[in-house]
Design an enzyme around this catalytic site. Structure first.
Site, PDB file in Angstrom:
ATOM      1  N   ASP A  47     114.252  29.155  56.574  1.00  0.00           N
ATOM      2  CA  ASP A  47     114.380  30.548  56.139  1.00  0.00           C
ATOM      3  C   ASP A  47     115.837  30.987  56.099  1.00  0.00           C
ATOM      4  OD1 ASP A  47     111.578  30.689  56.054  1.00  0.00           O
ATOM      5  OD2 ASP A  47     111.461  31.340  58.132  1.00  0.00           O
ATOM      6  N   GLU A 203     107.148  36.081  48.180  1.00  0.00           N
ATOM      7  CA  GLU A 203     107.571  36.514  49.509  1.00  0.00           C
ATOM      8  C   GLU A 203     108.977  35.971  49.740  1.00  0.00           C
ATOM      9  OE1 GLU A 203     104.302  34.666  51.688  1.00  0.00           O
ATOM     10  OE2 GLU A 203     105.727  33.263  52.576  1.00  0.00           O
TER      11      GLU A 203
END
Length: 524
Positions: A47, A203
């Site tokens: 991430d 997302e």
């Protein structure tokens, strides 16, 4: 294993040979000739969000329930990185962070967004099942303070517009609607909420502004792909194009500008048992769209490319440790918040002392000390003083993750000690442990334990030595795997642990930890 992963693993092993002059290193992205190879870190740094402040790049990454939490790395050239800090010393807001009322594996803090505005670093992060937090600090090393919003914004994308207004973009893949939350001036509350865009499955949003356009990058996890959108206004209309995917480089990330005005992309790629690694790529612009790669090879993250910024020295996160300092190195994290009364760097100077915590296995034991495993093929060796082991203690070293293979010293009656190998698999029901090699007697107080990991073969092995010369394997090969549903949601970690099913117990003294490349010809 996919064909693309096999190819990348082969290239990784080839690059390892180039770095053989530096045997202490497991992986070197910087090739020493003005080029680099992907990934920039052959380890689980998922991430990613990367920003530039002046001539410095900062990279924030997910840490889940590990403590300290929210790791930030620093680089001068996007290739050579060191750990700069952890934002959260102790996780707060949930008893599970202390391994009470169950654990927080696969939960905790992830998908943070990092920005710098008006002299302050700001991080937006949403702990799983909790409200979104905005952390701020004048220095990347901290101290950090936070304010909690009254909303749970999934994968928040923090963005400061040119007029100073702060926004959070949030989108859940099961819905795909990007909602923009306008923040008040001190980032303590939501001032307005407005749906801005729909992108099915989106997302992991990132928002930037460049040359009069707003650019929105979204992960599409169901396809392991990424899209890029643009608009003249934050409120749309947005145009969207497919970008790269895991076969061409990765599926979640964005772009960052360099001091000379050029651009580079950063992107996460799922890479099997090692976890989710970060690649970087040149970016060129075509018709006001950012394109990954080069005009000669567009829409493709290169395996090898000229370094973004030339002439800077090699750097890497610390790994090996002799525990002689006053505090733990930044490479170390506990599996959850530690019980600080049960470990010490001062009770036996020059050693890390792990007191046995009460637990029925490694999955429920506090004070398991971890650091990220490294690929493509690594060897970790610890030197131990076992004289503090007491009856019932299970203290040792090995892997930690979906499969936790531990080679442990077990305390027996009248000061006897044995060595056993056990493998714990995390499942949807409860961790399952198999004792591969029952405890066998060992003599002496000094012991070396070794863990080898071969991520190309997806196998690991453990061994022990009484003199650091002659080694004996125990238990045979064990699997290396990544499983976000039942594992830790992390790549394999290396772990030191010490627990006892009963209260009390003794302790394990760790003299040193050494990480290096697995020698050629050894392993699977």
């Amino acid at each position: 294993m996919s064909g693309s992963l096999v190819l990348r693993t082969g290239l990784a092993i080839a690059a390892l040979a180039v770095a053989s002059a530096l045997p202490a290193q497991v992986w070197r992205s910087d090739q020493g000739d003005g080029t680099y190879r992907n990934p920039v870190l052959f380890a689980d740094y998922p991430d990613p969000d990367i920003i530039r402040v002046g001539e410095d790049f900062y990279f924030v990454t997910t840490t889940f329930a590990n403590a300290p939490g929210i790791t930030i790395l620093h680089s001068k050239d996007l290739v050579n990185w060191r750990i700069a800090s952890h934002v959260i010393k102790r996780l707060d807001g949930d008893p599970r962070y202390d391994l009470k009322e169950g654990g927080a594996y696969r939960h905790g803090f992830y998908a943070a967004s990092l920005r710098h505005h008006d002299g302050l670093f700001a991080i937006a992060v949403t702990p799983v099942g909790h409200k979104t937090r905005i952390y701020r600090s004048a220095r990347i090393e901290g101290p950090w303070t936070y304010k909690e919003l009254d909303i749970e914004a999934f994968d928040p994308a923090l963005f400061f517009d040119d007029d100073g207004t702060a926004y959070l973009g949030t989108s859940v893949g099961t819905d795909g609607t990007l909602t923009l939350l306008t923040l008040n001036k001190d980032l303590s509350a939501i001032a307005a909420t407005r749906q801005a865009y729909y992108n099915k499955g989106a997302e992991g949003s990132k928002i930037i502004r460049h040359n009069g356009w707003y650019y929105l990058f979204n992960a599409i996890p169901s396809k392991l792909a990424m899209t890029v959108s643009r608009s003249r206004s934050l409120w749309g209309p947005w145009e969207t194009r497919p970008s790269i995917d895991d076969k061409t480089g990765g599926h979640q990330g964005a772009i960052v500008d360099l001091p000379d005005g050029s651009w580079y992309g950063f992107v996460m790629v799922d890479a099997g048992a090692i976890g989710r690694m970060t690649n970087i790529s040149p970016i060129f612009w075509k018709d006001e769209w950012p394109v990954w790669g080069t005009p000669d090879a567009p829409d493709q993250v290169p395996d090898r490319s000229p370094k973004p910024i030339q002439g800077l020295p090699f750097a890497e996160p610390d790994s090996s440790d002799d525990f002689s300092g006053p505090r733990l190195g930044l490479q170390w994290q506990w599996n959850h918040n530690p019980d600080d009364s049960r470990w010490s760097l001062t009770q036996h100077p020059g050693f890390l002392r792990l007191h046995a915590t009460q637990a029925d296995g490694i999955w429920t034991a506090r004070n398991t000390l971890t650091q990220k495993a490294q690929g493509p093929r690594a060897r970790a060796v610890v030197k131990l003083d076992t004289s503090g082991i007491r009856p019932g203690d299970v203290c040792g070293f090995g892997s930690f993750g979906k499969y936790s293979a531990q080679l442990s010293v077990v305390g027996g009656p009248k000061g006897t000690r044995g060595l056993q190998m056990q493998l714990t698999e995390s499942t949807s029901d409860a961790p399952r442990t198999q004792l591969r090699v029952p405890a066998r007697p060992i003599e002496g107080r000094t012991l070396w334990l070794r863990t080898d990991m071969d991520f190309g073969a997806r196998e690991g092995r453990v061994a022990y030595s009484l003199d650091n010369r002659r080694w004996s394997e125990l238990g045979g090969a064990f699997p290396l795997a990544f499983d976000w549903r039942t594992g830790t949601f992390q790549g394999q970690q290396l772990a030191l642990s010490c627990y006892n099913p009963e209260p009390g117990g003794g302790y394990l003294d760790v003299d040193s930890f050494t990480l290096s490349a697995l020698p050629t010809g050894e392993g699977s």
